[in-house]
Design a protein around this motif. Sequence first.
Motif, PDB file in Angstrom:
ATOM      1  N   GLU A 217       8.659  48.001  47.284  1.00  0.00           N
ATOM      2  CA  GLU A 217       7.048  48.028  47.759  1.00  0.00           C
ATOM      3  C   GLU A 217       6.715  49.034  46.678  1.00  0.00           C
ATOM      4  OE1 GLU A 217       5.436  46.253  50.131  1.00  0.00           O
ATOM      5  OE2 GLU A 217       3.700  47.189  49.201  1.00  0.00           O
ATOM      6  N   GLY A 218       5.746  49.304  45.861  1.00  0.00           N
ATOM      7  CA  GLY A 218       5.252  50.193  44.861  1.00  0.00           C
ATOM      8  C   GLY A 218       6.050  50.279  43.888  1.00  0.00           C
ATOM      9  N   ALA A 219       7.171  49.591  43.612  1.00  0.00           N
ATOM     10  CA  ALA A 219       8.082  49.782  42.550  1.00  0.00           C
ATOM     11  C   ALA A 219       7.383  48.875  41.134  1.00  0.00           C
ATOM     12  CB  ALA A 219       9.706  49.224  42.770  1.00  0.00           C
ATOM     13  N   PRO A 220       7.769  49.596  39.955  1.00  0.00           N
ATOM     14  CA  PRO A 220       7.460  49.026  38.842  1.00  0.00           C
ATOM     15  C   PRO A 220       7.975  47.450  38.737  1.00  0.00           C
ATOM     16  CG  PRO A 220       8.926  50.311  38.225  1.00  0.00           C
ATOM     17  CD  PRO A 220       8.605  50.891  39.593  1.00  0.00           C
ATOM     18  N   VAL A 221       7.262  46.423  38.177  1.00  0.00           N
ATOM     19  CA  VAL A 221       7.647  45.295  37.826  1.00  0.00           C
ATOM     20  C   VAL A 221       8.702  45.169  36.732  1.00  0.00           C
ATOM     21  CG1 VAL A 221       7.052  43.032  36.743  1.00  0.00           C
ATOM     22  CG2 VAL A 221       5.632  43.968  38.698  1.00  0.00           C
ATOM     23  N   GLY A 222       9.765  44.644  36.673  1.00  0.00           N
ATOM     24  CA  GLY A 222      10.783  44.789  35.587  1.00  0.00           C
ATOM     25  C   GLY A 222      12.108  44.457  36.128  1.00  0.00           C
ATOM     26  N   ALA A 223      13.293  44.533  34.951  1.00  0.00           N
ATOM     27  CA  ALA A 223      14.445  44.386  35.093  1.00  0.00           C
ATOM     28  C   ALA A 223      15.120  45.284  35.943  1.00  0.00           C
ATOM     29  CB  ALA A 223      15.325  43.909  33.886  1.00  0.00           C
ATOM     30  N   ASP A 224      14.870  46.583  35.857  1.00  0.00           N
ATOM     31  CA  ASP A 224      15.587  47.531  36.422  1.00  0.00           C
ATOM     32  C   ASP A 224      15.300  47.536  38.079  1.00  0.00           C
ATOM     33  OD1 ASP A 224      16.817  49.906  35.396  1.00  0.00           O
ATOM     34  OD2 ASP A 224      15.367  51.037  36.405  1.00  0.00           O
ATOM     35  N   THR A 225      14.144  47.273  38.519  1.00  0.00           N
ATOM     36  CA  THR A 225      13.594  46.933  39.905  1.00  0.00           C
ATOM     37  C   THR A 225      14.461  45.714  40.415  1.00  0.00           C
ATOM     38  OG1 THR A 225      11.522  48.133  39.566  1.00  0.00           O
ATOM     39  CG2 THR A 225      11.776  46.324  41.573  1.00  0.00           C
ATOM     40  N   ALA A 226      14.556  44.955  39.665  1.00  0.00           N
ATOM     41  CA  ALA A 226      15.153  43.663  40.090  1.00  0.00           C
ATOM     42  C   ALA A 226      16.830  43.731  40.219  1.00  0.00           C
ATOM     43  CB  ALA A 226      15.165  42.444  38.977  1.00  0.00           C
ATOM     44  N   THR A 227      17.448  44.722  39.596  1.00  0.00           N
ATOM     45  CA  THR A 227      18.755  45.181  39.658  1.00  0.00           C
ATOM     46  C   THR A 227      19.051  45.939  40.970  1.00  0.00           C
ATOM     47  OG1 THR A 227      19.245  45.040  37.191  1.00  0.00           O
ATOM     48  CG2 THR A 227      20.662  46.139  38.443  1.00  0.00           C
ATOM     49  N   ARG A 259      17.877  39.232  42.484  1.00  0.00           N
ATOM     50  CA  ARG A 259      17.584  39.672  40.978  1.00  0.00           C
ATOM     51  C   ARG A 259      16.672  38.749  40.218  1.00  0.00           C
ATOM     52  NH1 ARG A 259      22.623  41.335  37.666  1.00  0.00           N
ATOM     53  NH2 ARG A 259      22.381  39.151  37.113  1.00  0.00           N
ATOM     54  N   ARG A 260      17.294  37.462  40.542  1.00  0.00           N
ATOM     55  CA  ARG A 260      16.335  36.430  39.654  1.00  0.00           C
ATOM     56  C   ARG A 260      15.104  36.490  39.909  1.00  0.00           C
ATOM     57  NH1 ARG A 260      18.194  30.179  38.952  1.00  0.00           N
ATOM     58  NH2 ARG A 260      20.170  31.359  38.878  1.00  0.00           N
ATOM     59  N   LEU A 261      14.713  36.207  41.233  1.00  0.00           N
ATOM     60  CA  LEU A 261      13.373  35.986  41.997  1.00  0.00           C
ATOM     61  C   LEU A 261      12.289  37.410  41.424  1.00  0.00           C
ATOM     62  CD1 LEU A 261      13.858  34.620  45.441  1.00  0.00           C
ATOM     63  CD2 LEU A 261      13.067  33.311  43.455  1.00  0.00           C
ATOM     64  N   VAL A 262      13.024  38.625  41.598  1.00  0.00           N
ATOM     65  CA  VAL A 262      12.234  39.698  41.330  1.00  0.00           C
ATOM     66  C   VAL A 262      11.912  39.668  39.823  1.00  0.00           C
ATOM     67  CG1 VAL A 262      12.142  42.174  41.334  1.00  0.00           C
ATOM     68  CG2 VAL A 262      13.189  40.951  43.552  1.00  0.00           C
ATOM     69  N   GLY A 263      13.147  39.177  39.143  1.00  0.00           N
ATOM     70  CA  GLY A 263      12.814  39.337  37.743  1.00  0.00           C
ATOM     71  C   GLY A 263      11.856  38.254  37.267  1.00  0.00           C
TER      72      GLY A 263
END
Lengths: 267, 159
Positions: A217-227, A259-263
């Motif tokens: 929630e509120g996190a930036p979209v991106g690979a870092d958040t996915a990890t 990770r894949r879905l968030v990515g």
Amino acid sequence: MGAPDAVAVAGCTDLMVVDTATGRRHGAVVDLQRLPELAGVRDDGGWIDIGAAVSFSQLRREALVAEHAPILVQAAATIGGWQIQNRATIGGNIANASPVGDSLPVLLALGAELVLASSSGERRVSYADFHRGYRETVLEPGGLIVRVRVPHALPDQFQGFKKVGTREAQAISKVVVALSARRVEVGGQEHLADVRLGAGAVAAMPIRLRRTEALLEGAPVGADTATRAAREARAEVNPIDDARSTARYRAHVLGRVVRRLVGDISA
Amino acid sequence: MSEGWTLSVNGEERTFVGDGMTRLLDVLRESLGLVGTKEGCGEGECGSCSVLLDGDVVCSCLVPVFQVEGRDVRTIEDATAVPGLAALQDTMVTEGGVQCGACTPGIVLTAAVLLERSERPDRAAIREALAGNLCRCTGYERIFRAVEKLVDQRPRGAL
């Protein structure tokens, strides 16, 4: 449903398997398949309203479902083969309350609500409050699921679904995950909002991954958040070893799928 | 709880007297003598017991007979169950899509429905349609080719 030993049935795809395996017999059997109250998909002021006796084949054909709940169509297409999809119903999948029911994490991610009916009347419950434990729900004895309601999709809403089984088609899930999140732009960067993450086969019932949702929630979209989300998801569940998979594998794969879905949101 | 149940099987009205929870599979095979429909797993995983219920393919091992009352059942014994069924049966033979034969009735019915509903199904569509039919001889490749051959033989529409 006055008879105490009566059983309500629709597509019978779960019931008949158990009957054949155990030789179990029923008293009264009540068929819900042809009740108009449990049929059809309609648009209802910001919601799509799905009859509990709608089959997964019907769901796959419904334009309204494709428009507002594409992950529900995706899940419907992975539930058994055509033979099962032609008979199995969304209400039956919910009522059977299996921890591995494939449409269930999707309904959690979509923020669905249920219309339940019993001799004391109708009530609405948030689907997130429906399951209480292993095959235990808030449905009272003699109660029925009448409708399944899913809110309209928002223009900035991402939906993702992934199921992992032994083979690609017609397999009972080892892990099944569904994600819904809005992409909101803040200062030139996309951030996540209204995150709902549903998971199956990682607990005694379908669950929302609340800690991972809070992290997202509120996190930036991106690979870092996915990890980071993957790590949190692995840590927050406590799956079991059983005939289909092991606890370790399930937790590991859950992380990979999250990770894949968030990515995929940034893709 | 024995009662009489009336169903239409391959266009003929038939009656079954017995428990309404009896599997349609058992009614077909044991009461009506229609043994073309096979039992494989008995739990809806393998598709060997596939029949058409009002035109849709279902596992007859998971259908209690009481739900079939007044509905239309078609089995592999009915060569007109789906248009093109006979041609598909011939092609399955000539392409080597039949080995032990236990899965064949279910596969032929399911693939015939695909060919009826879809003009030019590709390999992915054929695989998806047949996902609920297991062949334990694992002869999938030749089964897919048999279906593809019929697709290839279809006249291409004017572009």
